[in-house]
Write a protein that holds these residues in place. Sequence first.
Motif, short mmCIF file in Angstrom:
data_model
loop_
_atom_site.label_atom_id
_atom_site.label_comp_id
_atom_site.label_asym_id
_atom_site.label_seq_id
_atom_site.Cartn_x
_atom_site.Cartn_y
_atom_site.Cartn_z
N TYR A 186 0.85 -1.20 0.00
CA TYR A 186 0.00 0.00 0.00
C TYR A 186 0.88 1.25 0.00
O TYR A 186 1.85 1.33 0.74
CB TYR A 186 -0.91 -0.02 1.24
CG TYR A 186 -1.75 1.22 1.43
CD1 TYR A 186 -2.50 1.74 0.38
CD2 TYR A 186 -1.82 1.85 2.66
CE1 TYR A 186 -3.28 2.88 0.56
CE2 TYR A 186 -2.61 2.97 2.86
CZ TYR A 186 -3.33 3.48 1.79
OH TYR A 186 -4.10 4.60 1.98
N ARG A 187 0.52 2.22 -0.83
CA ARG A 187 1.27 3.47 -0.92
C ARG A 187 0.49 4.57 -0.18
O ARG A 187 -0.39 5.18 -0.77
CB ARG A 187 1.47 3.88 -2.38
CG ARG A 187 2.26 2.86 -3.20
CD ARG A 187 2.31 3.26 -4.68
NE ARG A 187 3.11 4.43 -4.92
CZ ARG A 187 2.67 5.57 -5.44
NH1 ARG A 187 1.39 5.70 -5.75
NH2 ARG A 187 3.47 6.57 -5.63
N PRO A 188 0.80 4.81 1.08
CA PRO A 188 0.06 5.85 1.82
C PRO A 188 0.41 7.25 1.35
O PRO A 188 -0.34 8.19 1.62
CB PRO A 188 0.48 5.63 3.27
CG PRO A 188 1.81 4.96 3.18
CD PRO A 188 1.82 4.15 1.92
N LEU A 189 1.55 7.39 0.68
CA LEU A 189 1.99 8.70 0.20
C LEU A 189 2.00 8.65 -1.32
O LEU A 189 2.82 7.96 -1.93
CB LEU A 189 3.39 9.01 0.75
CG LEU A 189 4.00 10.34 0.33
CD1 LEU A 189 3.20 11.50 0.90
CD2 LEU A 189 5.46 10.42 0.78
N LYS A 190 1.12 9.45 -1.94
CA LYS A 190 0.97 9.36 -3.39
C LYS A 190 2.24 9.81 -4.13
O LYS A 190 2.49 9.39 -5.25
CB LYS A 190 -0.21 10.23 -3.84
CG LYS A 190 -1.57 9.77 -3.32
CD LYS A 190 -2.13 8.68 -4.18
CE LYS A 190 -3.63 8.53 -4.04
NZ LYS A 190 -4.11 8.34 -2.69
N SER A 306 0.47 14.77 6.23
CA SER A 306 -0.11 14.02 7.34
C SER A 306 0.81 12.89 7.79
O SER A 306 0.81 12.50 8.96
CB SER A 306 -1.49 13.49 6.97
OG SER A 306 -1.40 12.44 6.04
N LEU A 307 1.61 12.35 6.87
CA LEU A 307 2.55 11.30 7.26
C LEU A 307 3.63 11.87 8.17
O LEU A 307 4.03 11.25 9.15
CB LEU A 307 3.20 10.68 6.02
CG LEU A 307 2.49 9.48 5.42
CD1 LEU A 307 3.12 9.10 4.09
CD2 LEU A 307 2.57 8.30 6.38
N SER A 310 2.06 12.52 11.57
CA SER A 310 1.89 11.28 12.33
C SER A 310 3.22 10.77 12.88
O SER A 310 3.31 10.37 14.04
CB SER A 310 1.28 10.19 11.44
OG SER A 310 -0.06 10.46 11.21
N SER B 11 -6.67 6.59 5.53
CA SER B 11 -5.77 5.86 6.41
C SER B 11 -4.38 5.75 5.81
O SER B 11 -4.23 5.61 4.60
CB SER B 11 -6.32 4.46 6.66
OG SER B 11 -5.38 3.66 7.34
N HIS B 12 -3.36 5.80 6.68
CA HIS B 12 -1.99 5.55 6.23
C HIS B 12 -1.72 4.06 6.12
O HIS B 12 -0.73 3.65 5.52
CB HIS B 12 -0.99 6.13 7.23
CG HIS B 12 -0.98 7.62 7.29
ND1 HIS B 12 -0.59 8.32 8.41
CD2 HIS B 12 -1.30 8.56 6.37
CE1 HIS B 12 -0.66 9.62 8.18
NE2 HIS B 12 -1.10 9.79 6.96
N TRP B 42 -8.22 13.27 5.55
CA TRP B 42 -7.39 13.69 6.67
C TRP B 42 -6.04 12.98 6.60
O TRP B 42 -5.02 13.53 6.93
CB TRP B 42 -8.14 13.40 7.96
CG TRP B 42 -7.41 13.53 9.26
CD1 TRP B 42 -7.29 12.58 10.23
CD2 TRP B 42 -6.73 14.69 9.78
NE1 TRP B 42 -6.58 13.07 11.29
CE2 TRP B 42 -6.22 14.36 11.05
CE3 TRP B 42 -6.50 15.97 9.27
CZ2 TRP B 42 -5.50 15.26 11.83
CZ3 TRP B 42 -5.78 16.87 10.05
CH2 TRP B 42 -5.28 16.51 11.32
N LYS B 43 -6.06 11.72 6.15
CA LYS B 43 -4.83 10.91 6.15
C LYS B 43 -4.35 10.53 4.75
O LYS B 43 -3.39 9.78 4.62
CB LYS B 43 -5.07 9.61 6.94
CG LYS B 43 -5.30 9.81 8.42
CD LYS B 43 -4.01 10.10 9.14
CE LYS B 43 -4.23 10.08 10.64
NZ LYS B 43 -3.00 10.42 11.37
N GLU B 44 -5.07 10.96 3.73
CA GLU B 44 -4.61 10.61 2.38
C GLU B 44 -4.62 11.88 1.54
O GLU B 44 -4.87 12.97 2.05
CB GLU B 44 -5.51 9.51 1.77
CG GLU B 44 -5.43 8.20 2.56
CD GLU B 44 -6.27 7.08 1.96
OE1 GLU B 44 -6.40 7.01 0.73
OE2 GLU B 44 -6.81 6.26 2.74
N HIS B 47 -5.16 16.07 0.62
CA HIS B 47 -5.46 16.32 2.03
C HIS B 47 -6.58 17.35 2.12
O HIS B 47 -6.82 18.12 1.19
CB HIS B 47 -4.19 16.85 2.70
CG HIS B 47 -4.28 16.88 4.19
ND1 HIS B 47 -4.71 17.99 4.89
CD2 HIS B 47 -4.00 15.94 5.13
CE1 HIS B 47 -4.68 17.72 6.19
NE2 HIS B 47 -4.25 16.49 6.36
#
Lengths: 391, 289
Positions: A186-190, A306-307, A310, B11-12, B42-44, B47
């Motif tokens: 999964y790529r949480p950061l595009k 957001s990453l 976090s 979600s991350h 919020w998390k993807e 934003h």
Amino acid sequence: MADRAPAAAPADPPDVTLGGAAFDALVRALDAGESVDHGGFTARPADADGDGYVVETAAGERREGLSESGLHELASEHAAAVTDWHFLTERVGEGGPRADFVRWLEGVDVHGVDAEGVIARYAALADGAAREWGQLLVSVRLGDRGDRVYEVRHADEAGADAADLDGHDDPLEARRLVKFDDDDRYRPLKTAPTLPTGWVFADLDHRGVYETVETVYPATVANWHREREGELDVNHWRETMGRQSGIYGVIQTWDRGEGHEHVNWVAEATCDDSQCLKRREWEYDEETDLDVDGGDGVFPCREPCSLVVSAARKWTKLEGETERTYEFELTPSEKEQVETIIDAVADDRTDEIREADVYEGANRYRTRFLRAKRFDEAGNLCGVPTEPDEE
Amino acid sequence: MQALVIVAHGSHLNPDSSTPTYRHADTIRATGAFDEVRTGFWKEEPHLREVLRTTEADEVYVVPLFVSEGYFTEQVIPRELRLSGWDVEQWGSDGLSADQATLTAADTGQTVHYCGPVGTHEAMTDVLVRRAETVTGDPDVGEGFGFAVVGHGTERNENSAKAIEYHADRIRELDRFDEVRALYMDEDPEVDDLPEFFESDDVVLVPLFIADGFHTQEDIPEDVGLTDDYREGYDVPATVDGVRVWYAGAVGTEPLLADVVLERAADAGADVENALESVRETTRVATGD
């Protein structure tokens, strides 16, 4: 064929046919009392006491009292100029991220829209121009009526035959395509440099190309456009963390007025080009730049994402711990091996280390040997407990 | 131009978190009621902070895909969207009745109609019932069935329980299911003891959550006893202490939720023409005839 948009200007424009849509738009504009001045082709309605249309060309030709068919004849002779006007002015429009991006793709900001500029661009577009956007290669070529056809694919597959790639035409399909990397993670950061390969959007119009790019890398064109307009609203670390609330409010306590070294570490850890393709424009605060490079990306990063927020929450907690002195017995090679393992994980290299390559410190067998030798039953390195009173 | 922007948590870690948001956006986009339909998280990405600049429209309807009013809808979303002058009093809500507030986004100058969350709209009751129809495959499900709505308790947000109660009451008023109960994950009546609260042999269990994730796929199935290990999956229905539990998963994945999003925007003044009818038609449960 990487990034060859503003190409050198050859002499002759390619053959372009004046389509009905372009000519109809021209007549509509003139009949509405507007004048058109584009690519060395100037047209306007006659003055109140005259009839028909007035046309002037860059070659010095001037015709008055033209009928619609006369206008069509001249416009056809200058089809490149008229179709370019139609495309840029009528179809794409002006102002805003999409229009800016479409112009940038074909080098309007380099070549302009005068007679030479149109010839240069059309010649380049006839061969196909291409620019990189993150890991995307965005290509544009000229249709025979002056329309543009766009293609988007992974830049690493610039030379691949489109027929060998999975073809798509709906920009929204990109959401699914880019959700996982080539290893199915999964790529949480595009904007992480892990864009998967094997696909192509081969036949997009100017709206489709914008939507596709903005789906793969959301808001990157919007922010790039703002930056070009001198209006990028950068929010630095301090103000971004100061805004956080709830479980993230704690991050503010990490800024203790003792410098910004911790934010250097964050930027090096998360924002380096090897981790994210955005060009970091945010700093510690308005007056204090970070000491690490912001990267070379085409599109800017305007605030910690957001990453980062976090991760910063976790680091705030971890960095609140007091340092202690531990004593470990290691051979010089073991000390270096620990460093090699940290490097391998940090550089995401563990998958590349071959199973039997015991010359590599982060090799699995080497690491298992180290664990077997140096960990006690509780998993403590060299039997040294984390808390002194655990002994 | 009018645009719809659906905002959600994202979600991350969980790749499926954004899926319902995308799906409902697609359903509404297909109706053509809005010039643009965008999603923000919020998390993807995009934003919340940057989603408004992805739309060219000057009038934007923002609908939060959240189950209740609280921290996210009252603080985080308005702040991140930079809604100038936002004050939760503008919703004048008792915790369930947020409708909309019209504000200006400071960074884009757009007029933003900031709507209440989907979870507290009365149309959400229909989605919960539809979820029961979907999981049982029976468009007429009701007689002989109990219905349990489950959500977080008040531990994290007192309005969360209000929303659960609200819909449980409304489903009860339909007089369609034999019994209706509101259950919670972290307070009494707890979902763990589900069989104790029902006399019916069959109970539909619908979590008032937007996306399937840790709570709906791991916690609840194990807590209720549908499975000992969520990784091994569970049967639908699964028998627990003699009760057949029809576990529906997150209500937010039900296609009809797109209707609630539209209702929110329409309530705030969006011109949605025939889109409501069209969405209800395209998202209905196939009856097989």
